[in-house]
Write a protein that holds these residues in place. Structure first.
Motif, PDB file in Angstrom:
ATOM      1  N   GLU A  57      37.548  39.104  50.650  1.00 54.31           N
ATOM      2  CA  GLU A  57      38.182  39.426  51.928  1.00 54.31           C
ATOM      3  C   GLU A  57      39.662  39.040  51.950  1.00 54.31           C
ATOM      4  OE1 GLU A  57      36.947  41.099  54.541  1.00 54.31           O
ATOM      5  OE2 GLU A  57      35.148  41.438  53.353  1.00 54.31           O
ATOM      6  N   ALA A  58      40.049  38.042  51.160  1.00 49.46           N
ATOM      7  CA  ALA A  58      41.429  37.557  51.167  1.00 49.46           C
ATOM      8  C   ALA A  58      42.328  38.289  50.179  1.00 49.46           C
ATOM      9  CB  ALA A  58      41.437  36.059  50.868  1.00 49.46           C
ATOM     10  N   LEU A  59      41.818  39.292  49.485  1.00 47.23           N
ATOM     11  CA  LEU A  59      42.650  40.028  48.530  1.00 47.23           C
ATOM     12  C   LEU A  59      43.799  40.722  49.249  1.00 47.23           C
ATOM     13  CD1 LEU A  59      39.947  41.702  46.262  1.00 47.23           C
ATOM     14  CD2 LEU A  59      41.425  39.786  45.681  1.00 47.23           C
ATOM     15  N   LYS A  60      44.961  40.715  48.600  1.00 47.97           N
ATOM     16  CA  LYS A  60      46.126  41.372  49.178  1.00 47.97           C
ATOM     17  C   LYS A  60      46.950  42.018  48.068  1.00 47.97           C
ATOM     18  CE  LYS A  60      48.631  36.992  49.314  1.00 47.97           C
ATOM     19  NZ  LYS A  60      47.677  36.319  48.491  1.00 47.97           N
ATOM     20  N   LYS A  61      47.934  42.796  48.471  1.00 50.13           N
ATOM     21  CA  LYS A  61      48.782  43.508  47.532  1.00 50.13           C
ATOM     22  C   LYS A  61      49.488  42.514  46.607  1.00 50.13           C
ATOM     23  CE  LYS A  61      52.387  46.985  47.417  1.00 50.13           C
ATOM     24  NZ  LYS A  61      53.264  47.846  48.186  1.00 50.13           N
ATOM     25  N   ASN A  62      49.639  42.915  45.342  1.00 51.49           N
ATOM     26  CA  ASN A  62      50.299  42.150  44.268  1.00 51.49           C
ATOM     27  C   ASN A  62      49.494  40.955  43.766  1.00 51.49           C
ATOM     28  OD1 ASN A  62      52.534  43.880  44.158  1.00 51.49           O
ATOM     29  ND2 ASN A  62      53.542  42.760  45.819  1.00 51.49           N
ATOM     30  N   ASP A  63      48.246  40.773  44.200  1.00 46.91           N
ATOM     31  CA  ASP A  63      47.388  39.745  43.605  1.00 46.91           C
ATOM     32  C   ASP A  63      46.989  40.203  42.203  1.00 46.91           C
ATOM     33  OD1 ASP A  63      47.394  38.012  45.702  1.00 46.91           O
ATOM     34  OD2 ASP A  63      45.416  38.562  46.456  1.00 46.91           O
ATOM     35  N   ARG A  64      47.033  39.290  41.243  1.00 45.74           N
ATOM     36  CA  ARG A  64      46.567  39.583  39.892  1.00 45.74           C
ATOM     37  C   ARG A  64      45.077  39.249  39.848  1.00 45.74           C
ATOM     38  NH1 ARG A  64      49.005  41.629  36.197  1.00 45.74           N
ATOM     39  NH2 ARG A  64      48.051  40.393  34.557  1.00 45.74           N
ATOM     40  N   VAL A  65      44.263  40.212  39.421  1.00 42.46           N
ATOM     41  CA  VAL A  65      42.812  40.053  39.458  1.00 42.46           C
ATOM     42  C   VAL A  65      42.186  40.460  38.134  1.00 42.46           C
ATOM     43  CG1 VAL A  65      42.661  40.421  41.951  1.00 42.46           C
ATOM     44  CG2 VAL A  65      42.488  42.363  40.409  1.00 42.46           C
ATOM     45  N   VAL A  66      40.921  40.075  37.975  1.00 44.15           N
ATOM     46  CA  VAL A  66      40.113  40.479  36.829  1.00 44.15           C
ATOM     47  C   VAL A  66      38.882  41.178  37.375  1.00 44.15           C
ATOM     48  CG1 VAL A  66      38.826  39.695  34.806  1.00 44.15           C
ATOM     49  CG2 VAL A  66      40.884  38.486  35.510  1.00 44.15           C
ATOM     50  N   THR A  67      38.541  42.334  36.796  1.00 39.53           N
ATOM     51  CA  THR A  67      37.345  43.059  37.229  1.00 39.53           C
ATOM     52  C   THR A  67      36.133  42.593  36.439  1.00 39.53           C
ATOM     53  OG1 THR A  67      37.605  44.852  35.629  1.00 39.53           O
ATOM     54  CG2 THR A  67      38.752  45.090  37.742  1.00 39.53           C
ATOM     55  N   ALA A  68      34.970  43.069  36.831  1.00 46.74           N
ATOM     56  CA  ALA A  68      33.732  42.708  36.146  1.00 46.74           C
ATOM     57  C   ALA A  68      33.725  43.223  34.710  1.00 46.74           C
ATOM     58  CB  ALA A  68      32.531  43.258  36.902  1.00 46.74           C
ATOM     59  N   GLY A  69      34.486  44.276  34.432  1.00 48.23           N
ATOM     60  CA  GLY A  69      34.581  44.816  33.077  1.00 48.23           C
ATOM     61  C   GLY A  69      35.602  44.102  32.217  1.00 48.23           C
ATOM     62  N   GLY A  70      36.289  43.099  32.779  1.00 50.57           N
ATOM     63  CA  GLY A  70      37.260  42.330  32.023  1.00 50.57           C
ATOM     64  C   GLY A  70      38.649  42.930  32.030  1.00 50.57           C
ATOM     65  N   ILE A  71      38.938  43.834  32.949  1.00 45.27           N
ATOM     66  CA  ILE A  71      40.243  44.480  33.027  1.00 45.27           C
ATOM     67  C   ILE A  71      41.144  43.673  33.956  1.00 45.27           C
ATOM     68  CG2 ILE A  71      41.465  46.564  33.730  1.00 45.27           C
ATOM     69  CD1 ILE A  71      38.881  48.097  33.049  1.00 45.27           C
ATOM     70  N   TYR A  72      42.326  43.316  33.440  1.00 45.09           N
ATOM     71  CA  TYR A  72      43.313  42.586  34.224  1.00 45.09           C
ATOM     72  C   TYR A  72      44.252  43.590  34.883  1.00 45.09           C
ATOM     73  CZ  TYR A  72      42.046  38.153  32.043  1.00 45.09           C
ATOM     74  OH  TYR A  72      41.373  37.034  31.648  1.00 45.09           O
ATOM     75  N   VAL A  99      39.134  50.944  41.468  1.00 44.30           N
ATOM     76  CA  VAL A  99      37.885  50.207  41.261  1.00 44.30           C
ATOM     77  C   VAL A  99      37.294  49.871  42.619  1.00 44.30           C
ATOM     78  CG1 VAL A  99      38.565  49.200  39.048  1.00 44.30           C
ATOM     79  CG2 VAL A  99      39.032  47.964  41.139  1.00 44.30           C
ATOM     80  N   ASP A 100      36.022  49.554  42.609  1.00 49.20           N
ATOM     81  CA  ASP A 100      35.358  49.111  43.828  1.00 49.20           C
ATOM     82  C   ASP A 100      35.774  47.673  44.123  1.00 49.20           C
ATOM     83  OD1 ASP A 100      32.282  48.007  44.954  1.00 49.20           O
ATOM     84  OD2 ASP A 100      33.367  49.638  45.935  1.00 49.20           O
ATOM     85  N   ARG A 101      35.906  47.368  45.378  1.00 49.04           N
ATOM     86  CA  ARG A 101      36.324  46.027  45.782  1.00 49.04           C
ATOM     87  C   ARG A 101      35.352  44.953  45.289  1.00 49.04           C
ATOM     88  NH1 ARG A 101      38.560  45.091  51.780  1.00 49.04           N
ATOM     89  NH2 ARG A 101      39.870  43.329  51.267  1.00 49.04           N
ATOM     90  N   GLY A 102      34.080  45.281  45.251  1.00 48.58           N
ATOM     91  CA  GLY A 102      33.066  44.321  44.810  1.00 48.58           C
ATOM     92  C   GLY A 102      33.081  44.042  43.322  1.00 48.58           C
ATOM     93  N   SER A 103      33.781  44.871  42.529  1.00 51.67           N
ATOM     94  CA  SER A 103      33.809  44.652  41.093  1.00 51.67           C
ATOM     95  C   SER A 103      34.882  43.633  40.688  1.00 51.67           C
ATOM     96  CB  SER A 103      34.047  45.968  40.341  1.00 51.67           C
ATOM     97  OG  SER A 103      35.358  46.437  40.592  1.00 51.67           O
ATOM     98  N   ILE A 104      35.659  43.161  41.643  1.00 54.36           N
ATOM     99  CA  ILE A 104      36.663  42.145  41.327  1.00 54.36           C
ATOM    100  C   ILE A 104      35.966  40.789  41.268  1.00 54.36           C
ATOM    101  CG2 ILE A 104      38.727  40.969  42.159  1.00 54.36           C
ATOM    102  CD1 ILE A 104      39.610  43.669  43.280  1.00 54.36           C
ATOM    103  N   VAL A 105      36.110  40.148  40.113  1.00 54.69           N
ATOM    104  CA  VAL A 105      35.399  38.912  39.864  1.00 54.69           C
ATOM    105  C   VAL A 105      36.205  37.693  40.286  1.00 54.69           C
ATOM    106  CG1 VAL A 105      34.364  37.483  38.070  1.00 54.69           C
ATOM    107  CG2 VAL A 105      34.119  39.935  37.975  1.00 54.69           C
ATOM    108  N   ARG A 106      37.502  37.701  39.952  1.00 54.45           N
ATOM    109  CA  ARG A 106      38.309  36.534  40.317  1.00 54.45           C
ATOM    110  C   ARG A 106      39.768  36.919  40.454  1.00 54.45           C
ATOM    111  NH1 ARG A 106      40.537  33.907  35.414  1.00 54.45           N
ATOM    112  NH2 ARG A 106      39.681  35.049  33.652  1.00 54.45           N
ATOM    113  N   VAL A 107      40.500  36.082  41.128  1.00 60.24           N
ATOM    114  CA  VAL A 107      41.946  36.225  41.269  1.00 60.24           C
ATOM    115  C   VAL A 107      42.576  35.298  40.234  1.00 60.24           C
ATOM    116  CG1 VAL A 107      43.921  35.923  42.807  1.00 60.24           C
ATOM    117  CG2 VAL A 107      41.753  36.752  43.714  1.00 60.24           C
ATOM    118  N   VAL A 108      43.508  35.856  39.456  1.00 60.51           N
ATOM    119  CA  VAL A 108      44.188  35.066  38.421  1.00 60.51           C
ATOM    120  C   VAL A 108      45.412  34.429  39.032  1.00 60.51           C
ATOM    121  CG1 VAL A 108      45.328  35.173  36.177  1.00 60.51           C
ATOM    122  CG2 VAL A 108      43.401  36.688  36.666  1.00 60.51           C
TER     123      VAL A 108
END
Length: 111
Positions: A57-72, A99-108
């Motif tokens: 819910e706290a994701l915002k523009k310019n956040d660096r994230v990792v997806t469930a598939g390992g894509i940065y 990508v789907d919002r739920g596929s984001i695993v973590r914020v880097v």
């Protein structure tokens, strides 16, 4: 040590140690298992899911994230109605991906 085995042995090996008393001791032996399951498995899992939900819910523009598939990637835009997130994968070539919002695993954390 034999005293402990004498107490637990009939429960583990289903030996008849006295009929009705054995039934009650078996019931008392298994009675705490639902509580153990609740406190050791259900509550930590519920807490972890709550943290994940707040992170998504706290994701915002310019956040660096990792997806469930390992894509940065870095978030370009978020569509809250469809749950899609556009990620910028490569700045030089302008590669973007939905990508789907739920596929984001973590914020880097950015360095």
């Amino acid at each position: 040590m034999s005293g402990l085995f004498d107490a637990i042995g009939p429960l583990l090996f289903a030996q008849d140690a006295g009929g009705q008393a054995n039934t009650w001791s078996t019931i008392l032996f298994f009675l705490p298992l639902p509580l153990l399951f609740y406190f050791m498995i259900y509550l930590p899992q519920k807490e972890q899911e709550k943290k994940r939900r707040t992170m998504i819910e706290a994701l915002k523009k310019n956040d660096r994230v990792v997806t469930a598939g390992g894509i940065y990637g870095a978030i370009v835009s978020i569509d809250s109605t469809t749950g899609q997130v556009v990620l910028r994968i490569d700045d030089e070539k302008g590669v973007r991906m939905k990508v789907d919002r739920g596929s984001i695993v973590r914020v880097v954390e950015s360095e």
